[in-house]
Enzyme design. Structure first.
Site, mmCIF file in Angstrom:
data_model
loop_
_atom_site.group_PDB
_atom_site.id
_atom_site.type_symbol
_atom_site.label_atom_id
_atom_site.label_comp_id
_atom_site.label_asym_id
_atom_site.label_seq_id
_atom_site.Cartn_x
_atom_site.Cartn_y
_atom_site.Cartn_z
ATOM 1 N N ILE A 123 0.843 -1.206 0.000
ATOM 2 C CA ILE A 123 0.000 0.000 0.000
ATOM 3 C C ILE A 123 0.875 1.251 0.000
ATOM 4 C CG2 ILE A 123 -1.926 1.197 1.107
ATOM 5 C CD1 ILE A 123 -2.587 -1.466 2.523
ATOM 6 N N ASP B 195 12.056 3.061 4.773
ATOM 7 C CA ASP B 195 11.625 1.657 4.745
ATOM 8 C C ASP B 195 12.799 0.754 5.129
ATOM 9 O OD1 ASP B 195 9.046 0.125 3.092
ATOM 10 O OD2 ASP B 195 10.790 -1.055 3.720
ATOM 11 N N THR C 171 8.057 -3.714 15.453
ATOM 12 C CA THR C 171 7.787 -2.677 14.450
ATOM 13 C C THR C 171 6.457 -1.976 14.698
ATOM 14 O OG1 THR C 171 9.160 -3.583 12.687
ATOM 15 C CG2 THR C 171 7.230 -2.343 11.994
ATOM 16 N N THR D 267 -5.914 -0.876 10.504
ATOM 17 C CA THR D 267 -6.722 -1.897 9.841
ATOM 18 C C THR D 267 -8.042 -2.108 10.579
ATOM 19 O OG1 THR D 267 -6.806 -4.298 9.519
ATOM 20 C CG2 THR D 267 -5.270 -3.528 11.165
ATOM 21 N N ASP D 268 -9.036 -2.611 9.853
ATOM 22 C CA ASP D 268 -10.308 -2.950 10.515
ATOM 23 C C ASP D 268 -10.160 -4.215 11.363
ATOM 24 O OD1 ASP D 268 -10.099 -4.859 8.493
ATOM 25 O OD2 ASP D 268 -12.154 -4.621 7.775
ATOM 26 N N GLU D 269 -9.024 -4.921 11.218
ATOM 27 C CA GLU D 269 -8.850 -6.180 11.946
ATOM 28 C C GLU D 269 -8.728 -5.957 13.457
ATOM 29 O OE1 GLU D 269 -6.313 -9.073 10.094
ATOM 30 O OE2 GLU D 269 -6.603 -8.196 8.121
ATOM 31 N N TYR E 61 -1.097 -10.160 14.913
ATOM 32 C CA TYR E 61 -1.011 -9.002 14.010
ATOM 33 C C TYR E 61 -2.004 -7.928 14.442
ATOM 34 C CZ TYR E 61 -2.293 -6.084 9.996
ATOM 35 O OH TYR E 61 -2.614 -5.015 9.198
ATOM 36 N N SER E 62 -3.278 -8.315 14.555
ATOM 37 C CA SER E 62 -4.277 -7.288 14.863
ATOM 38 C C SER E 62 -4.080 -6.740 16.276
ATOM 39 C CB SER E 62 -5.694 -7.810 14.645
ATOM 40 O OG SER E 62 -5.917 -9.024 15.306
ATOM 41 N N LYS F 274 -1.453 -4.088 15.971
ATOM 42 C CA LYS F 274 -1.994 -2.872 15.343
ATOM 43 C C LYS F 274 -2.907 -2.131 16.328
ATOM 44 C CE LYS F 274 -1.535 -1.481 11.722
ATOM 45 N NZ LYS F 274 -0.503 -0.597 11.082
ATOM 46 N N HIS G 167 -8.959 -17.840 13.142
ATOM 47 C CA HIS G 167 -9.371 -17.172 11.893
ATOM 48 C C HIS G 167 -10.629 -16.329 12.106
ATOM 49 C CE1 HIS G 167 -9.702 -17.909 7.255
ATOM 50 N NE2 HIS G 167 -9.693 -16.630 7.582
HETATM 51 P P1 NAD Z 1 3.404 -4.668 3.470
HETATM 52 O O1 NAD Z 1 3.804 -5.800 4.363
HETATM 53 O O2 NAD Z 1 3.231 -4.912 2.016
HETATM 54 O O3 NAD Z 1 4.453 -3.478 3.597
HETATM 55 C C1 NAD Z 1 5.009 -3.093 4.826
HETATM 56 C C2 NAD Z 1 6.229 -2.217 4.532
HETATM 57 O O4 NAD Z 1 6.764 -1.788 5.786
HETATM 58 C C3 NAD Z 1 7.359 -2.969 3.802
HETATM 59 O O5 NAD Z 1 7.888 -2.159 2.775
HETATM 60 C C4 NAD Z 1 8.395 -3.213 4.890
HETATM 61 O O6 NAD Z 1 9.728 -3.281 4.401
HETATM 62 C C5 NAD Z 1 8.178 -1.978 5.770
HETATM 63 N N1 NAD Z 1 8.630 -2.192 7.136
HETATM 64 C C6 NAD Z 1 8.428 -3.273 7.938
HETATM 65 N N2 NAD Z 1 9.036 -3.089 9.130
HETATM 66 C C7 NAD Z 1 9.624 -1.869 9.080
HETATM 67 C C8 NAD Z 1 10.370 -1.102 10.005
HETATM 68 N N3 NAD Z 1 10.672 -1.567 11.218
HETATM 69 N N4 NAD Z 1 10.784 0.119 9.632
HETATM 70 C C9 NAD Z 1 10.509 0.616 8.400
HETATM 71 N N5 NAD Z 1 9.821 -0.072 7.480
HETATM 72 C C10 NAD Z 1 9.369 -1.292 7.819
HETATM 73 O O7 NAD Z 1 2.086 -4.097 4.134
HETATM 74 P P2 NAD Z 1 0.832 -3.381 3.449
HETATM 75 O O8 NAD Z 1 -0.165 -4.411 3.114
HETATM 76 O O9 NAD Z 1 1.296 -2.435 2.418
HETATM 77 O O10 NAD Z 1 0.260 -2.574 4.699
HETATM 78 C C11 NAD Z 1 0.708 -1.243 4.976
HETATM 79 C C12 NAD Z 1 -0.014 -0.706 6.191
HETATM 80 O O11 NAD Z 1 -1.417 -0.713 5.957
HETATM 81 C C13 NAD Z 1 0.203 -1.552 7.450
HETATM 82 O O12 NAD Z 1 0.330 -0.679 8.541
HETATM 83 C C14 NAD Z 1 -1.065 -2.387 7.564
HETATM 84 O O13 NAD Z 1 -1.343 -2.716 8.899
HETATM 85 C C15 NAD Z 1 -2.082 -1.425 6.992
HETATM 86 N N6 NAD Z 1 -3.270 -2.060 6.375
HETATM 87 C C16 NAD Z 1 -3.096 -3.055 5.454
HETATM 88 C C17 NAD Z 1 -4.228 -3.609 4.855
HETATM 89 C C18 NAD Z 1 -4.104 -4.691 3.809
HETATM 90 O O14 NAD Z 1 -5.123 -5.235 3.371
HETATM 91 N N7 NAD Z 1 -2.906 -5.017 3.326
HETATM 92 C C19 NAD Z 1 -5.499 -3.158 5.207
HETATM 93 C C20 NAD Z 1 -5.620 -2.134 6.162
HETATM 94 C C21 NAD Z 1 -4.492 -1.579 6.732
HETATM 95 P P1 TYD Z 2 -5.112 -12.437 3.805
HETATM 96 O O1 TYD Z 2 -4.909 -12.007 2.388
HETATM 97 O O2 TYD Z 2 -3.997 -13.129 4.516
HETATM 98 O O3 TYD Z 2 -5.627 -11.179 4.630
HETATM 99 P P2 TYD Z 2 -6.193 -11.101 6.164
HETATM 100 O O4 TYD Z 2 -5.849 -12.318 6.884
HETATM 101 O O5 TYD Z 2 -5.443 -9.916 6.660
HETATM 102 O O6 TYD Z 2 -7.666 -10.876 6.047
HETATM 103 O O7 TYD Z 2 -6.354 -13.409 3.830
HETATM 104 C C1 TYD Z 2 -7.624 -13.009 3.328
HETATM 105 C C2 TYD Z 2 -8.590 -14.138 3.612
HETATM 106 O O8 TYD Z 2 -8.210 -15.264 2.812
HETATM 107 C C3 TYD Z 2 -8.539 -14.616 5.054
HETATM 108 O O9 TYD Z 2 -9.865 -14.981 5.454
HETATM 109 C C4 TYD Z 2 -7.652 -15.839 5.007
HETATM 110 C C5 TYD Z 2 -7.929 -16.405 3.622
HETATM 111 N N1 TYD Z 2 -6.795 -17.099 2.992
HETATM 112 C C6 TYD Z 2 -6.991 -18.369 2.429
HETATM 113 O O10 TYD Z 2 -8.100 -18.936 2.465
HETATM 114 N N2 TYD Z 2 -5.925 -18.981 1.845
HETATM 115 C C7 TYD Z 2 -4.686 -18.399 1.803
HETATM 116 O O11 TYD Z 2 -3.728 -19.020 1.262
HETATM 117 C C8 TYD Z 2 -4.505 -17.092 2.364
HETATM 118 C C9 TYD Z 2 -3.154 -16.405 2.332
HETATM 119 C C10 TYD Z 2 -5.595 -16.483 2.950
#
Ligand code: NAD
Ligand code: TYD
Length: 335
Positions: free
Chosen positions: A12, A33, A98, A123-125, A149-150, A153, A275
């Site tokens: 993101i 990063d 982190t 996150t909504d988690e 994780y959640s 956060k 889960h």
């Molecule tokens: P990602 O894992 O793809 O990216 C995380 C980035 O943070 C990476 O580039 C990593 O190198 C960097 N990073 C990790 N530890 C670090 C540290 N100690 N110092 C500096 N950089 C560091 O994650 P993402 O999916 O892009 O998520 C980004 C943010 O958005 C997170 O805070 C996550 O909780 C939040 N978020 C993600 C989702 C989703 O669906 N992916 C949804 C809602 C919120």
């Molecule tokens: P994920 O992409 O890991 O996001 P999050 O756990 O943060 O919601 O998973 C999305 C949904 O898909 C979650 O309900 C777990 C499920 N999932 C699978 O069923 N198989 C997989 O291999 C993965 C990675 C996730």
């Protein structure tokens, strides 16, 4: 404005850096990063030469570095995090370091340098798991995280809010639903499934596949974060999502259909421990106060995402093989 974006080499964060530089031609971005396994500078290779963009390799847990960087920026947007639930189940250590301690360092730096504007991406988690008839998460939903994780956060959100109430730090928080789209690391469900399907493999659906997620296209999340940064009320939280509740199994079937493949590619595997069953978001506050809304339908977004992965097969292969790490060494010297 000079903005410090943390975690800008991730999924993101990299979409946000590109979005922000495009939407704000007068502004600058410093991307801090740590380049963990999820950080990939190839995500930003197209903007590398932009004079308004600087990359700094380092961790948000490094106090000296963070204090130094924060001194020279106007605002901070914190994306940096360990983000994959399955990894947090195997080892939560980096998640606390982190997500919790790193966020604390950023808050302390923002406070020390004249109370810099701080937006925290969450996150909504953090709200836990909904029952089938529960109302969607919103800004008043109590926190009830259920995996490491959640939980990490949630802890960071509490610290951010505490720095507003205790110290008057000008913060905002956004809690967004599940993102998908370009540059999504192929360990998460949507990119993993696209990649497996394209390679002729099966897709591992956890448990019965009836878990529900509320998907948002990553560009819409980026516009939401920008809207909160520019127009959000200080001290407030905004829920961002897209009313796209869908069962994992149905989403899997949709992807299989879009690729013209057969449903016998679905493989039900052991469920993830703890889960969460259902996530859903209510973004009416963001819509009403910020005039923000997600624009991309799930069908459109999935199409765009599948096309993107088709056009960027090399990117995905390099993520899976680990070859993307060479990009840093080639362009910035060895670690
Ligand atoms: P990602 O894992 O793809 O990216 C995380 C980035 O943070 C990476 O580039 C990593 O190198 C960097 N990073 C990790 N530890 C670090 C540290 N100690 N110092 C500096 N950089 C560091 O994650 P993402 O999916 O892009 O998520 C980004 C943010 O958005 C997170 O805070 C996550 O909780 C939040 N978020 C993600 C989702 C989703 O669906 N992916 C949804 C809602 C919120
Ligand atoms: P994920 O992409 O890991 O996001 P999050 O756990 O943060 O919601 O998973 C999305 C949904 O898909 C979650 O309900 C777990 C499920 N999932 C699978 O069923 N198989 C997989 O291999 C993965 C990675 C996730």
């Amino acid at each position: 404005m000079k903005l410090l974006v943390t975690g800008g080499a991730g999924f993101i964060g990299s979409n946000f850096v590109r979005y922000f530089l495009r939407e704000h031609p007068e502004d600058e971005v410093v991307n801090l990063d740590a380049l963990t396994y999820a950080g990939n500078l190839e995500n930003l290779s197209d903007i590398e030469g932009d004079p308004r963009y600087t990359f700094v390799h380092g961790s948000i847990t490094d106090r000296d570095l963070v204090f130094d960087l924060v001194k020279d920026v106007d605002a901070i947007v914190n994306f940096a995090a360990e983000s994959h639930v399955d990894r947090s189940i195997l080892d939560a250590d980096a998640f606390v370091k982190t997500n919790v301690l790193g966020t604390l360092v950023l808050l302390d730096a923002a406070l020390a340098h004249g109370k810099k504007r701080f937006h925290h991406v969450s996150t909504d988690e953090v709200f836990g798991s909904l029952g089938p008839d529960d109302p969607a998460f919103d800004e008043n939903t109590p926190y009830a995280p259920r995996n490491p994780y959640s939980a990490s956060k949630a802890a960071s959100d509490h610290l951010v809010r505490a720095y507003f109430h205790t110290h008057g730090l000008p913060i905002t928080i956004s809690n967004c639903s599940n993102n998908y789209g370009p540059y999504h690391f192929p360990e998460k469900m949507i990119p993993l499934f696209i990649s497996n399907l394209k390679e002729g493999k099966t897709v591992p659906v956890y448990g019965d596949g009836l878990q529900i997620r509320d998907w948002i296209y990553v560009e819409d999340h980026c516009s939401g974060v920008d809207a909160v940064l520019q127009k959000g009320k200080i001290g407030e939280t905004y829920t961002l999502g897209d009313d796209n509740e869908v069962k994992n199994l149905d989403l899997t079937k949709t992807m299989i259909g879009l690729l013209g493949l057969s449903e016998d590619r679905i493989e039900f595997v052991k469920d993830r421990p703890g889960h969460d069953r259902r996530y859903a978001t209510n973004s009416s506050k963001a819509r009403e106060e910020l005039g923000w809304e997600a624009k991309t339908t799930l069908e459109e977004g999935l199409r765009l995402t599948i096309d993107w992965y088709e056009d960027h097969k090399e990117w995905s292969d390099r993520c899976k093989s680990g070859a993307y790490k060479e990009y840093y060494e080639k362009n910035y010297g060895s670690k």
